[in-house]
Structure formats: C-alpha cells, structure tokens
Design a protein around this motif. Structure first.
Motif, PDB file in Angstrom:
ATOM      1  N   ASP A 273       0.912  -1.259   0.033  1.00  0.00           N
ATOM      2  CA  ASP A 273       0.011  -0.131  -0.066  1.00  0.00           C
ATOM      3  C   ASP A 273       0.771   1.172   0.124  1.00  0.00           C
TER       4      ASP A 273
ATOM      5  N   ASP B 239       8.824  -1.818 -11.916  1.00  0.00           N
ATOM      6  CA  ASP B 239       8.944  -0.523 -11.915  1.00  0.00           C
ATOM      7  C   ASP B 239      10.447  -0.037 -11.603  1.00  0.00           C
TER       8      ASP B 239
ATOM      9  N   GLN C 295       3.591   5.038  -6.457  1.00  0.00           N
ATOM     10  CA  GLN C 295       3.523   5.016  -7.802  1.00  0.00           C
ATOM     11  C   GLN C 295       2.151   5.877  -8.376  1.00  0.00           C
ATOM     12  N   GLN C 296       1.110   6.177  -7.373  1.00  0.00           N
ATOM     13  CA  GLN C 296       0.053   6.645  -7.915  1.00  0.00           C
ATOM     14  C   GLN C 296       0.289   8.280  -7.806  1.00  0.00           C
ATOM     15  N   GLN C 297       1.355   8.713  -7.430  1.00  0.00           N
ATOM     16  CA  GLN C 297       1.723  10.245  -7.407  1.00  0.00           C
ATOM     17  C   GLN C 297       1.614  10.874  -8.935  1.00  0.00           C
ATOM     18  N   THR C 298       0.959  11.933  -8.967  1.00  0.00           N
ATOM     19  CA  THR C 298       0.502  12.784  -9.968  1.00  0.00           C
ATOM     20  C   THR C 298       1.976  13.654 -10.467  1.00  0.00           C
TER      21      THR C 298
ATOM     22  N   ARG D  87       2.423   1.578  -3.497  1.00  0.00           N
ATOM     23  CA  ARG D  87       1.467   1.961  -4.453  1.00  0.00           C
ATOM     24  C   ARG D  87       1.077   3.439  -4.376  1.00  0.00           C
ATOM     25  N   SER D  88       1.158   3.939  -3.209  1.00  0.00           N
ATOM     26  CA  SER D  88       0.697   5.317  -3.021  1.00  0.00           C
ATOM     27  C   SER D  88       1.739   6.237  -3.571  1.00  0.00           C
TER      28      SER D  88
ATOM     29  N   GLU E 252      -1.343  11.011  -0.135  1.00  0.00           N
ATOM     30  CA  GLU E 252      -2.420  10.972  -0.941  1.00  0.00           C
ATOM     31  C   GLU E 252      -1.698  11.386  -2.506  1.00  0.00           C
ATOM     32  N   PRO E 253      -2.340  11.280  -3.777  1.00  0.00           N
ATOM     33  CA  PRO E 253      -1.748  11.249  -5.032  1.00  0.00           C
ATOM     34  C   PRO E 253      -1.044  12.182  -5.234  1.00  0.00           C
ATOM     35  N   GLU E 254      -1.539  13.653  -4.909  1.00  0.00           N
ATOM     36  CA  GLU E 254      -1.393  14.739  -5.103  1.00  0.00           C
ATOM     37  C   GLU E 254       0.120  15.303  -4.109  1.00  0.00           C
TER      38      GLU E 254
END
Length: 320
Positions: A20, A57, A26-29, A23-24, A96-98
C-alpha cells in the motif's frame, strides 16, 4: 525539466502494509521520483514483496541490511539518494496522490528549502483523525519547540543539499523521537512553507511503536533526542532568532519533557529509577529550568509532587 525526488522508505516487518505504501508513491501525479526502500532485516516477507513490485517499476530500489533500527535505515537511504529533493515515508504509511505535486509547487512558488503538509491518523477499521495543528510559515522553530504546530517526518520535502551541507543524519540507537530531532534541526536552519492540506496518511497499527507497552528505558530517548537537538540548534548562527530567548525556550521545554517522563515513571511504579534520574547532575540542572508558573495548574501540582521525592506521596499518585 522536472526535478528528481528521492523517497526514503525504512521498512521492518511491514508485509501487510508495504505494498500500500509503495502503490501510494506509484500513484503520485508527479512522476519524477526514485523510491529507496531499505529493508531493515525484516523477518517476514517485506523484502520479497518489494522485490516483486520493483521488478515492474525501475524507479523502485531495494536495499537490504541487517536489523539496525529505523535511523540506520533512513541514513542508508540518504546515502543512496540521488535526487535534488528528498522525502521520507515509513513503510506502513501512505501519501495522497497529489503529495509530491503540491509540495513541489509550493516549494518552487515560495522559493524555500523545505515544505511540509498536514497528515491524518488512520486507525484499524478505517477510522481517521484529522490534523488539528495550525499551519505556520517562515522561520518556525519557536512554534515547533513549543508544540504550536507539528511536523511529521513523512510530511516534508526538503532540498537534499541542506542535509548534505550540514551533515544531517538520524541518530542511530535512538529508540524514539529520532525523527523529531531531525525535524527540529532542519527547521533551525531554513525557512519553511506549509501546504495546508492533509496529504500524508499516518497509519496506527496494532504492534506499531506508537501502540507498544510503555517502557521508560525507551521513552527516555525522547528526552535525550530533544537535548541533542537543542545543543545542535544553539551552535548555529540563528540570525532569524533571539538566541537568548531561544536558549530559554529550549531549556524550559527540555525540563518539561523530563518532568513528564518522571511523572509517568512514578505512575507506572518506577519510583527508584525516577529517583536515580533525578539525582543525575545534568537532569538536576534541567529540572531547575522548569518554569512552573508557565504551565497549567494540574502540572504545577504534579511537578511539586515529583520534586517532593516523597515515596508515600508517589505511591498515592499511582492511583490518581
């Protein structure tokens, strides 16, 4: 051209959370990052999980070391980091993604060496507690010392050059508060800017350090960590602070921290150990700096009880 961010993740026995965490990231903008996961001698499948994700990755790198503690793991990550910016994220926490995008935007807009954001607590069962501290900007060392705001190690982004220039590292062997020692040293050196959003998720898990049974031999490291940070701070030029006032604030906060430790030791039945600490010369000098008139009434009573050294009174206090 986007600047590379090095993200240091110390990981020890977090097989149920590490994916988790990754993945958080990897999900970054914001895509320009390297993730340095330092496996600190985990006895579970943490390393295997990281290896599997890293195979997919190329930005993810795993470093294995013998168990040496979270400070050692973070220091390993700092040494391996090649980014312009550096951030830290524990293996059971998330962003958080941002997170990166907003932190970098604020950093570059205001031209500061360091930014921080708020964070939420995530408890078992999905319950969240919000960040309740005010966001402050500029030279905020007084606010951090006096706990008017709170900066989590997983909620900062800083120029790696600041760390390199001042040879900053996490104190190895320190069992608690090594992260806050590091943060205090940082904010004593630079101006900071707050991103007033909860962009970091601090997971409170069963078995984590924050939920472990209270042990005075562990928590005394918090007093030592504050003491080290104070000594470091007072060696700096401090052109943005009144050094005399700062020295006073540091001494008063150190004394208050020590008093609270002694109070809790007494409450938990460690009267003899508390007496031994109170007889230590450095601790005697520290407690003399406690300004009782500046604390709440209940703390005045507790402080008087602690200083009384009356074992019968201390025994009664265990039931208060």
């Amino acid at each position: 051209m986007k600047k590379l961010v090095s993200i240091v993740v110390p990981a020890y026995n977090v097989e149920t959370e590490i994916e988790d965490c990754i993945r958080s990231v990897q999900q970054q903008t914001y895509p320009e990052w390297e993730l340095l996961v330092v496996n600190d001698g985990s006895k579970d499948s943490t390393a295997a999980i990281v290896e599997k994700v890293a195979a997919e990755d190329s930005r993810i790198h795993l470093f294995n070391q013998q168990n040496a503690g979270v400070s050692s793991a973070r220091n390993t990550g700092i040494r391996e980091a090649s980014g312009i910016y550096i951030a830290f994220l524990d293996g059971d926490d998330m962003w958080e993604p941002e997170f990166l995008e907003e932190m970098i935007a604020a950093k570059e807009k205001y031209h500061v060496p360091m930014v921080y954001c708020g964070y939420s607590h995530l408890y078992t069962g999905g319950i969240r507690r919000k960040f309740t501290y005010p966001y402050v900007n500029g030279h905020i060392l007084h606010d951090v010392i006096n706990k008017k705001t709170q900066i989590h190690i997983g909620a900062i982004l800083v120029d790696k050059s600041v760390i390199d220039q001042h040879n900053l590292s996490f104190t190895e062997g320190c069992l608690v508060a090594q992260d806050q020692e590091f943060v205090k040293k940082l904010v004593s050196l630079v101006a900071v800017r707050a991103v007033p959003r909860e962009l970091m998720i601090y997971r409170i898990r069963t078995g984590s350090a924050i939920r472990a049974k209270w042990d005075w031999k562990k928590h005394i490291h918090g007093v030592y960590a504050f003491r080290r940070s104070a000594k470091f701070i007072l060696l700096q030029s401090l052109i943005h602070y009144d050094k005399q006032q700062l020295a006073r604030d540091l001494a008063v906060r150190e004394a208050f921290n020590l008093y609270k430790l002694l109070w809790r030791m007494i409450k938990n039945g460690y009267e003899q150990e508390a007496l031994e600490l109170m007889n230590d010369e450095e601790n005697v000098r520290s407690l003399e700096k406690l300004e009782v008139d500046r604390v709440k009434f209940i703390h005045r009573l507790k402080c008087s009880a602690v200083k009384s050294r009356n074992k019968f009174l201390w025994w009664l206090l265990r039931y208060v």
